[in-house]
Design a protein around this motif. Structure first.
Motif, PDB file in Angstrom:
ATOM      1  N   SER A 306       0.867  -1.190   0.000  1.00 45.01           N
ATOM      2  CA  SER A 306       0.000   0.000   0.000  1.00 45.01           C
ATOM      3  C   SER A 306       0.895   1.227   0.000  1.00 45.01           C
ATOM      4  N   SER A 307       0.322   2.373  -0.295  1.00 45.12           N
ATOM      5  CA  SER A 307       1.077   3.607  -0.135  1.00 45.12           C
ATOM      6  C   SER A 307       0.941   4.055   1.314  1.00 45.12           C
ATOM      7  N   THR A 308       1.681   5.088   1.673  1.00 43.67           N
ATOM      8  CA  THR A 308       1.535   5.620   3.026  1.00 43.67           C
ATOM      9  C   THR A 308       0.240   6.419   3.167  1.00 43.67           C
ATOM     10  N   GLY A 309      -0.333   6.843   2.013  1.00 40.67           N
ATOM     11  CA  GLY A 309      -1.498   7.722   2.058  1.00 40.67           C
ATOM     12  C   GLY A 309      -2.830   7.026   2.030  1.00 40.67           C
ATOM     13  N   ALA A 310      -2.889   5.721   1.746  1.00 45.23           N
ATOM     14  CA  ALA A 310      -4.182   5.026   1.693  1.00 45.23           C
ATOM     15  C   ALA A 310      -3.964   3.527   1.799  1.00 45.23           C
ATOM     16  N   THR A 327      -5.125 -15.223  -3.341  1.00 48.15           N
ATOM     17  CA  THR A 327      -6.383 -15.682  -2.762  1.00 48.15           C
ATOM     18  C   THR A 327      -6.532 -17.173  -3.032  1.00 48.15           C
ATOM     19  N   THR A 328      -7.382 -17.817  -2.281  1.00 48.37           N
ATOM     20  CA  THR A 328      -7.682 -19.230  -2.517  1.00 48.37           C
ATOM     21  C   THR A 328      -8.989 -19.392  -3.280  1.00 48.37           C
ATOM     22  N   ALA A 329      -9.664 -18.279  -3.509  1.00 47.28           N
ATOM     23  CA  ALA A 329     -10.930 -18.335  -4.239  1.00 47.28           C
ATOM     24  C   ALA A 329     -10.673 -18.653  -5.697  1.00 47.28           C
ATOM     25  N   VAL A 330     -11.626 -19.329  -6.318  1.00 47.80           N
ATOM     26  CA  VAL A 330     -11.496 -19.674  -7.733  1.00 47.80           C
ATOM     27  C   VAL A 330     -12.782 -19.281  -8.458  1.00 47.80           C
ATOM     28  N   GLY A 331     -12.672 -19.278  -9.786  1.00 46.17           N
ATOM     29  CA  GLY A 331     -13.843 -19.008 -10.599  1.00 46.17           C
ATOM     30  C   GLY A 331     -13.775 -17.658 -11.287  1.00 46.17           C
ATOM     31  N   GLY A 332     -14.819 -17.410 -12.068  1.00 46.49           N
ATOM     32  CA  GLY A 332     -14.859 -16.162 -12.838  1.00 46.49           C
ATOM     33  C   GLY A 332     -15.410 -14.994 -12.064  1.00 46.49           C
ATOM     34  N   GLY A 333     -15.908 -15.237 -10.845  1.00 44.82           N
ATOM     35  CA  GLY A 333     -16.424 -14.145 -10.034  1.00 44.82           C
ATOM     36  C   GLY A 333     -15.299 -13.336  -9.411  1.00 44.82           C
ATOM     37  N   ASN A 334     -15.671 -12.219  -8.775  1.00 46.18           N
ATOM     38  CA  ASN A 334     -14.666 -11.333  -8.200  1.00 46.18           C
ATOM     39  C   ASN A 334     -14.270 -11.746  -6.787  1.00 46.18           C
ATOM     40  N   ALA A 335     -13.000 -11.480  -6.471  1.00 51.54           N
ATOM     41  CA  ALA A 335     -12.481 -11.617  -5.109  1.00 51.54           C
ATOM     42  C   ALA A 335     -11.792 -10.308  -4.775  1.00 51.54           C
ATOM     43  N   THR A 336     -11.623 -10.018  -3.480  1.00 51.01           N
ATOM     44  CA  THR A 336     -11.020  -8.754  -3.058  1.00 51.01           C
ATOM     45  C   THR A 336      -9.866  -9.011  -2.102  1.00 51.01           C
ATOM     46  N   ILE A 337      -8.753  -8.296  -2.335  1.00 55.50           N
ATOM     47  CA  ILE A 337      -7.580  -8.354  -1.469  1.00 55.50           C
ATOM     48  C   ILE A 337      -7.432  -6.991  -0.808  1.00 55.50           C
ATOM     49  N   ASN A 338      -7.310  -6.946   0.510  1.00 56.18           N
ATOM     50  CA  ASN A 338      -7.100  -5.700   1.236  1.00 56.18           C
ATOM     51  C   ASN A 338      -5.745  -5.708   1.915  1.00 56.18           C
ATOM     52  N   VAL A 339      -5.022  -4.609   1.755  1.00 60.32           N
ATOM     53  CA  VAL A 339      -3.723  -4.447   2.404  1.00 60.32           C
ATOM     54  C   VAL A 339      -3.802  -3.159   3.219  1.00 60.32           C
ATOM     55  N   ASN A 340      -3.837  -3.281   4.534  1.00 60.72           N
ATOM     56  CA  ASN A 340      -4.028  -2.122   5.409  1.00 60.72           C
ATOM     57  C   ASN A 340      -2.717  -1.583   5.943  1.00 60.72           C
ATOM     58  N   ARG A 341      -2.690  -0.261   6.082  1.00 60.13           N
ATOM     59  CA  ARG A 341      -1.533   0.384   6.695  1.00 60.13           C
ATOM     60  C   ARG A 341      -1.580   0.204   8.217  1.00 60.13           C
ATOM     61  N   THR A 342      -0.499   0.529   8.836  1.00 60.13           N
ATOM     62  CA  THR A 342      -0.469   0.520  10.305  1.00 60.13           C
ATOM     63  C   THR A 342       0.004   1.883  10.784  1.00 60.13           C
ATOM     64  N   THR A 343      -0.574   2.339  11.898  1.00 56.15           N
ATOM     65  CA  THR A 343      -0.157   3.623  12.455  1.00 56.15           C
ATOM     66  C   THR A 343       1.044   3.423  13.349  1.00 56.15           C
TER      67      THR A 343
END
Length: 762
Positions: A306-310, A327-343
């Motif tokens: 991630s960037s430092t700004g978001a 991800t371990t999800a499969v198929g033609g549907g969507n999956a989401t990956i989130n990468v969070n910053r830490t303060t």
């Protein structure tokens, strides 16, 4: 004759004939009169009873004429009331015309005073204000425990987030994935690309932090073939705002690689920046990112940063993200990956979301996840803007604070630019020179972590926001749910803030105490607020461009003078010690308007005359219930059943209406409304009397119908006692005629017997 001796038979027949003749005469008398009892000799009881009934019926019948006259008297009164109601309505119409005509005064009574610098939006008026200081809630850093106060150097951006996958392989499943692997495979050589069902198709997309990455077949266009504002770099075409197209090549000639995809993700997340010139894009790592904090792929591990700004959010087809080991999800549907910053201790404890805004006194501060323009690898500074630290300003109070390297001091700087505490001069080289306005103190943060915001002197401080900026900066109130942060500046010398203006009761209105202030807690700041206060006391206020505040009477009391002994409204209060109010002027009549109103007075008085004559003429048979007469109706022969109706005097005076005086009545709306009040009262009185007359008329008509029916009952009862049965009497007459004929024949036979004896003697 006395010597004549009748035989017994002749005498007997003669007596029978006489009796029959008497009976026949009686029967014929009954048939001719229709009565069986014609005198007391016939049947004393029935005769005198019937005579009593007939006498009573006659007496009641004689009363019907009086009752009928009473009905007409009531109807005459009701007709009069109907006409009076129409005349009252006409008078109302005239009064309403007076209300709708031009006010009868060209100038109303008024007092005025000049308040230097006052406007309709702020009556406190002054040529100078002192800047006040407002405190936010305590703002904490991200240090452990969450209780460490932030400082001016506390960064808005946080520590970058990192997410690493493991075991990602190329299409044959044996080759560890690296950045050089293409996104589509060469025909027959699956190790050169991703798995078949993971390869992006033409038109597929990824969404990264709200930005779009689009996959296209074929080779990237030349720099001369891209849209204006976009640039090409290798297999990528980007618009400079984080949206990128990845050109995949073809199955025969694969082009885009995993590194291209990761570079597009970093452009969308703000990890990388792009500079575009003549259709060519130069992509570099953001100078605000610590070290080589970019997304990578090596030895089967794909690492997203991630960037430092978001924070980072990647949404796309599950098969593609699984091929990257994310991800371990499969198929033609969507999956989401989130990468969070830490303060951390160096950053805010609450991160500000990309795109959040603050609206400060009508100026907008935008928070953006990017390095400041003009820095290494960042786009150039737009024309007309200048940078100062991590703030980009237009020189007019609108700013952008860049989150990747921005600090709380940058936020305070942007707020001061919006309030006018600081000013910015945009330089030709893209920088901005900031200066503190004369007599002002820059906003700061104290040792407790509270933002100390200077209001400036241009306006009271008002801050609203979108996103989470208000909360993150401690401006959302004690509960954290407030939608605005406000603070009043301090009124300078000559202002009327805190001073009070009083008006005693004017023309029956409510006395007014007006304290000038910031418009809260009952104080008055704007002209609208002042007029709301004055309305209850029949006064209104205006202000001109020079700050001249004028308080005058309303149209309702245009003829009254403020502060006079008759009308009241004397001025007082602490404001009179600092402002000099003019002597109340007397109202100036408008000759044309007053002439029009005088004509209406004349029309009104004519209607009153018609009311008098109509009430006088509403009589019948000498009785006028609208002129005070009394109507007494007798319903039975004894006089015990009766109804007395007391009349009313409904001329103009009786209805509470007086003739108007030109120049006194209808001269203003208040005088006209008094007349309308009296007319409404008169109308209500007429309606009430009409209801009473209607009730009495109903009673009289019911008794009239009752008496008619009672007469019929009495006459029927009398007839039942005296009338003959014509069928019986006719039969009797026929029988007596026969009997008489037989008696005559018998008498003739008796005479023949004597004639035979006489013949013997001859």
């Amino acid at each position: 004759m006395s010597g004549i001796v009748l035989s017994a038979s002749v005498r007997q027949n003669l007596l029978s004939l006489q009796s029959t003749a008497d009976l026949l005469a009686t029967t014929q008398n009954r048939l001719s009169t229709g009565k069986s009892v014609n005198s007391a000799l016939d049947n004393p009881t029935n005769f005198f009873t019937a005579q009593s009934l007939d006498n009573r019926a006659s007496d009641i019948n004689n009363l019907l004429d009086g009752i009928a006259n009473g009905v007409q008297v009531l109807q005459a009164a009701n007709t009069g009331i109907t006409s009076l109601q129409k005349l009252i309505d006409s008078a109302k119409s005239i009064a309403n015309q007076a209300l709708q005509t031009t006010v009868g005064y060209s100038t109303k009574s008024n007092v005025s005073a000049t308040i230097s610098g006052a406007t309709s939006a702020d009556l406190r008026g002054t040529t100078s204000f002192a800047s006040a200081t407002a405190s936010s809630n305590v703002v904490y850093s991200g240090a452990a425990g969450g209780t460490t106060a932030a400082t001016g150097t506390t960064t808005l951006g946080a520590t970058i987030g990192s997410f690493a996958s493991t075991g990602a392989t190329a299409g044959d499943g044996s080759t560890a994935l690296s950045g050089a692997i293409t996104l589509i495979a060469t025909n027959g050589t699956t190790a050169s690309g991703l798995l078949g069902n993971a390869q992006p198709a033409d038109g597929d997309t990824l969404t990264v932090n709200g930005k779009t990455i689009t996959f296209r077949w074929g080779a990237a266009p030349a720099s001369t073939g891209v849209a204006t504002g976009s640039g090409v770099s290798g297999n990528l075409v980007t618009d400079g705002n984080g949206n990128t197209t990845v050109y995949l090549g073809t199955a025969g000639t694969p082009a885009a690689t995993v590194n291209d995809l990761l570079s597009a993700i970093d452009l969308a997340s703000g990890v990388k920046t792009v500079s575009i010139s003549s259709g060519a894009a130069t992509i570099s790592v953001s100078a605000s990112q610590p070290g080589a904090a970019v997304s990578t792929a090596a030895a089967g591990a794909v690492t997203l940063k991630s960037s430092t700004g978001a924070d980072l959010s990647v949404t796309g087809k599950a098969d593609l993200l699984k091929a990257l080991g994310l991800t371990t999800a499969v198929g033609g549907g969507n999956a989401t990956i989130n990468v969070n910053r830490t303060t951390s201790a160096a950053s805010l404890g609450a991160t500000i979301a990309d795109g959040s805004t603050l609206n400060v006194d009508g100026h907008v501060i935008t928070f953006k996840n990017a390095p400041i323009p003009g820095s290494t690898g960042a786009p150039s500074v737009p024309s007309g803007f200048g940078t100062s630290g991590n703030v980009l300003t237009d020189g007019a109070g609108n700013s952008t604070v860049y989150l990747q390297a921005g600090t709380l001091n940058d936020v305070l700087k942007a707020i001061d630019l919006a309030t006018g505490v600081q000013t910015a001069t945009v330089n030709a080289n893209g920088t901005a020179t900031l200066a503190t306005a004369t007599g002002q103190t820059n906003s700061s943060i104290n040792a407790s972590g509270q933002l100390k915001l200077s209001t400036g002197v241009n306006a009271d401080l008002s801050i609203t926001g979108t996103g989470n900026a208000l909360n993150a900066l401690g401006l959302a109130g004690n509960t954290g749910t407030a939608t605005a942060f406000t603070a009043a500046r301090t009124s300078g010398v000559g202002g009327i803030s805190g001073k009070t203006l009083t008006f005693a009761s004017f023309s029956g209105g409510t006395a007014v105490n007006v304290t000038f202030g910031d418009g809260t807690n009952g104080t008055v700041k704007t002209l609208d607020q002042l007029n709301t206060k004055l309305q209850a006391n029949n006064l209104t206020a205006t202000i001109d461009a020079n700050g001249l505040l004028t308080v005058s009477t309303t149209n309702d009391y245009a003829s009254s003078t403020i502060g006079s002994s008759a009308a009241g409204g004397a001025i007082g209060g602490t404001l009179t010690t600092s402002l000099t109010f003019s002597t109340a002027s007397t109202p100036v009549q408008d000759a044309v308007a007053q002439t029009s109103r005088a004509n209406l007075v004349s029309q009104y008085n004519n209607i009153l005359n018609q009311i008098d004559s109509t009430a006088q003429d509403s009589s019948f048979n000498g009785v006028n219930l609208l002129n005070g007469d009394q109507l007494k109706l007798v319903f039975d022969e004894t006089g015990k059943s009766n109804l007395s109706i007391t009349g009313v005097t409904y001329n103009s005076k009786g209805l509470g209406l007086a003739a108007l005086t030109s120049g006194v009545d209808f001269i203003d709306n208040a005088a006209t409304n008094k007349v309308l009040t009296n007319l409404n009262s008169a109308s209500s009185t007429l309606r009430s009397e009409a209801s009473a007359l209607g009730s009495n008329l109903t009673i009289v008509q019911v008794r009239q119908d009752f008496n008619k029916s009672l007469i019929n009952v009495l006459q029927t009862g009398s007839s039942n006692l005296t009338l003959a049965d014509t069928n019986v009497e006719a039969a009797n007459s026929q029988a007596l005629s026969t009997r008489q004929s037989i008696a005559v024949s018998a008498l003739s036979l008796a005479n023949q017997s004597q004639q035979s004896v006489l013949q013997l003697l001859r």
